[in-house]
Design a protein around this motif. Structure first.
Motif, mmCIF file in Angstrom:
data_model
loop_
_atom_site.group_PDB
_atom_site.id
_atom_site.type_symbol
_atom_site.label_atom_id
_atom_site.label_comp_id
_atom_site.label_asym_id
_atom_site.label_seq_id
_atom_site.Cartn_x
_atom_site.Cartn_y
_atom_site.Cartn_z
ATOM 1 N N GLY A 1 6.153 4.765 6.281
ATOM 2 C CA GLY A 1 6.592 4.526 4.910
ATOM 3 C C GLY A 1 5.763 5.286 3.902
ATOM 4 N N LEU A 2 4.450 5.337 4.127
ATOM 5 C CA LEU A 2 3.586 6.088 3.216
ATOM 6 C C LEU A 2 3.886 7.579 3.300
ATOM 7 N N ALA A 3 4.124 8.083 4.510
ATOM 8 C CA ALA A 3 4.436 9.507 4.665
ATOM 9 C C ALA A 3 5.725 9.870 3.925
ATOM 10 N N VAL A 4 6.733 9.002 4.029
ATOM 11 C CA VAL A 4 7.991 9.250 3.311
ATOM 12 C C VAL A 4 7.759 9.204 1.806
ATOM 13 N N GLY A 5 6.994 8.204 1.341
ATOM 14 C CA GLY A 5 6.724 8.090 -0.085
ATOM 15 C C GLY A 5 5.979 9.289 -0.639
ATOM 16 N N PHE B 1 -3.204 -0.636 10.870
ATOM 17 C CA PHE B 1 -2.741 -0.240 12.207
ATOM 18 C C PHE B 1 -1.246 -0.481 12.358
ATOM 19 N N SER B 2 -0.513 -0.184 11.304
ATOM 20 C CA SER B 2 0.938 -0.394 11.277
ATOM 21 C C SER B 2 1.636 0.962 11.276
ATOM 22 N N ARG B 3 2.355 1.258 12.355
ATOM 23 C CA ARG B 3 3.069 2.531 12.421
ATOM 24 C C ARG B 3 4.168 2.595 11.363
ATOM 25 N N GLY B 4 4.800 1.444 11.102
ATOM 26 C CA GLY B 4 5.810 1.414 10.044
ATOM 27 C C GLY B 4 5.214 1.710 8.683
ATOM 28 N N GLY B 5 4.009 1.175 8.433
ATOM 29 C CA GLY B 5 3.328 1.456 7.175
ATOM 30 C C GLY B 5 2.951 2.918 7.048
ATOM 31 N N LEU C 1 0.821 -1.207 0.000
ATOM 32 C CA LEU C 1 0.000 0.000 0.000
ATOM 33 C C LEU C 1 0.856 1.259 0.000
ATOM 34 N N ALA C 2 1.941 1.250 0.786
ATOM 35 C CA ALA C 2 2.836 2.415 0.820
ATOM 36 C C ALA C 2 3.533 2.618 -0.513
ATOM 37 N N PHE C 3 3.751 1.535 -1.259
ATOM 38 C CA PHE C 3 4.379 1.622 -2.575
ATOM 39 C C PHE C 3 3.375 2.064 -3.640
ATOM 40 N N ALA C 4 2.142 1.558 -3.556
ATOM 41 C CA ALA C 4 1.183 1.746 -4.643
ATOM 42 C C ALA C 4 0.419 3.057 -4.548
ATOM 43 N N LEU C 5 0.184 3.575 -3.338
ATOM 44 C CA LEU C 5 -0.639 4.780 -3.228
ATOM 45 C C LEU C 5 0.026 5.997 -3.876
ATOM 46 N N PRO C 6 1.322 6.255 -3.661
ATOM 47 C CA PRO C 6 1.951 7.359 -4.406
ATOM 48 C C PRO C 6 1.887 7.168 -5.924
ATOM 49 N N ILE C 7 2.012 5.923 -6.390
ATOM 50 C CA ILE C 7 1.898 5.661 -7.826
ATOM 51 C C ILE C 7 0.495 6.000 -8.310
ATOM 52 N N LEU C 8 -0.512 5.712 -7.496
ATOM 53 C CA LEU C 8 -1.882 6.077 -7.857
ATOM 54 C C LEU C 8 -2.017 7.584 -8.059
ATOM 55 N N LEU C 9 -1.401 8.371 -7.184
ATOM 56 C CA LEU C 9 -1.496 9.826 -7.313
ATOM 57 C C LEU C 9 -0.822 10.318 -8.592
ATOM 58 N N VAL C 10 0.336 9.739 -8.932
ATOM 59 C CA VAL C 10 0.999 10.094 -10.188
ATOM 60 C C VAL C 10 0.120 9.696 -11.370
ATOM 61 N N TRP C 11 -0.487 8.524 -11.280
ATOM 62 C CA TRP C 11 -1.364 8.031 -12.353
ATOM 63 C C TRP C 11 -2.538 8.980 -12.572
ATOM 64 N N ILE C 12 -3.118 9.484 -11.483
ATOM 65 C CA ILE C 12 -4.246 10.411 -11.607
ATOM 66 C C ILE C 12 -3.824 11.676 -12.342
#
Length: 227
Positions: free
Chosen positions: A185-189, A178-182, A140-151
């Motif tokens: 990771g999403l915030a960094v991405g 409920f993963s703090r690491g996730g 999810l942390a990898f794919a969500l930023p890609i989704l924003l670029v795709w949009i």
């Protein structure tokens, strides 16, 4: 099959073949070594927490990525870099949509969509999550930023609207891990994505700025009740 006769495109970086070779060597050493106990003539305890098959559950992700490299190189030669990137992004967005729908269904069936007090952790379509792990939040942390670029990049307003509708669902899916690491990771991405859009002068109009700002506000609005 259609690309088998196409010569691979040149490597974009001279260090990349060596890095991929090291990854292949690592996989070929680690996976058979850990699968070894399962080939000693005894029955494989498939449902156990530490079955030798766990090596395959963990290792297959890297294997699929390594097998994708030759296909991407031939696709770049046959269709061009832009078309290959577009096809890759389409695949990531479709995979993200599928994962989010499974997560929403799982939450609805077991605890309810809006019960944020329990300690139920989603697994989604990731079979390897039967013994825990970070597979779902990493994807999810990898794919969500890609989704924003795709949009931003996709042509056609109806595709942009579909992508915009997927953003809150993807944000919800990440939050209910409920993963703090996730979360980190999403915030960094997302930070890297924003810096890249600014540095690459990708946000050239007020409409694109409003789109990115609106999607960011949607993610923030979803995060508040969960957090």
């Amino acid at each position: 099959t259609r690309l088998s006769a196409v010569r691979p495109a040149r490597w974009p970086n001279t260090w990349l073949p060596g890095a991929l070779l090291l990854l292949w060597v690592s996989w070929l050493i680690a996976t058979p070594r850990n699968l070894g106990p399962g080939t000693a003539g005894t029955a494989l305890p498939i449902s156990a927490s530490h079955t030798p098959l766990e090596a395959w559950f963990v290792g297959k992700g890297l294997l699929w990525a390594l097998l994708l490299v030759p296909l991407l190189r031939r696709s770049r030669r046959a269709y061009g870099s832009a078309a290959t990137t577009r096809l890759f992004f389409h695949g990531i967005v479709v995979g993200l949509a599928w994962a989010c729908l499974v997560i929403a269904w799982e939450r609805h069936v077991f605890v309810g969509l809006f019960d944020f007090d329990g300690d139920f952790r989603v697994t989604g379509p990731f079979a390897s999550m039967n013994t825990g792990g970070a597979y779902i939040e990493v994807f999810l942390a990898f794919a969500l930023p890609i989704l924003l670029v795709w949009i931003i990049a996709v042509s056609g307003s109806w595709l942009k609207w579909l992508g915009a509708l997927l953003v809150p669902l993807a944000g919800y899916a990440m939050l209910v891990t409920f993963s703090r690491g996730g979360y980190g990771g999403l915030a960094v991405g997302l930070t890297v994505l924003l810096l890249g859009l600014v540095a690459g002068n990708m946000l050239k109009s007020m409409r694109q700025l409003a789109l990115v700002g609106g999607l960011a506000l949607v993610l923030l609005a979803i995060a508040i009740p969960v957090l």
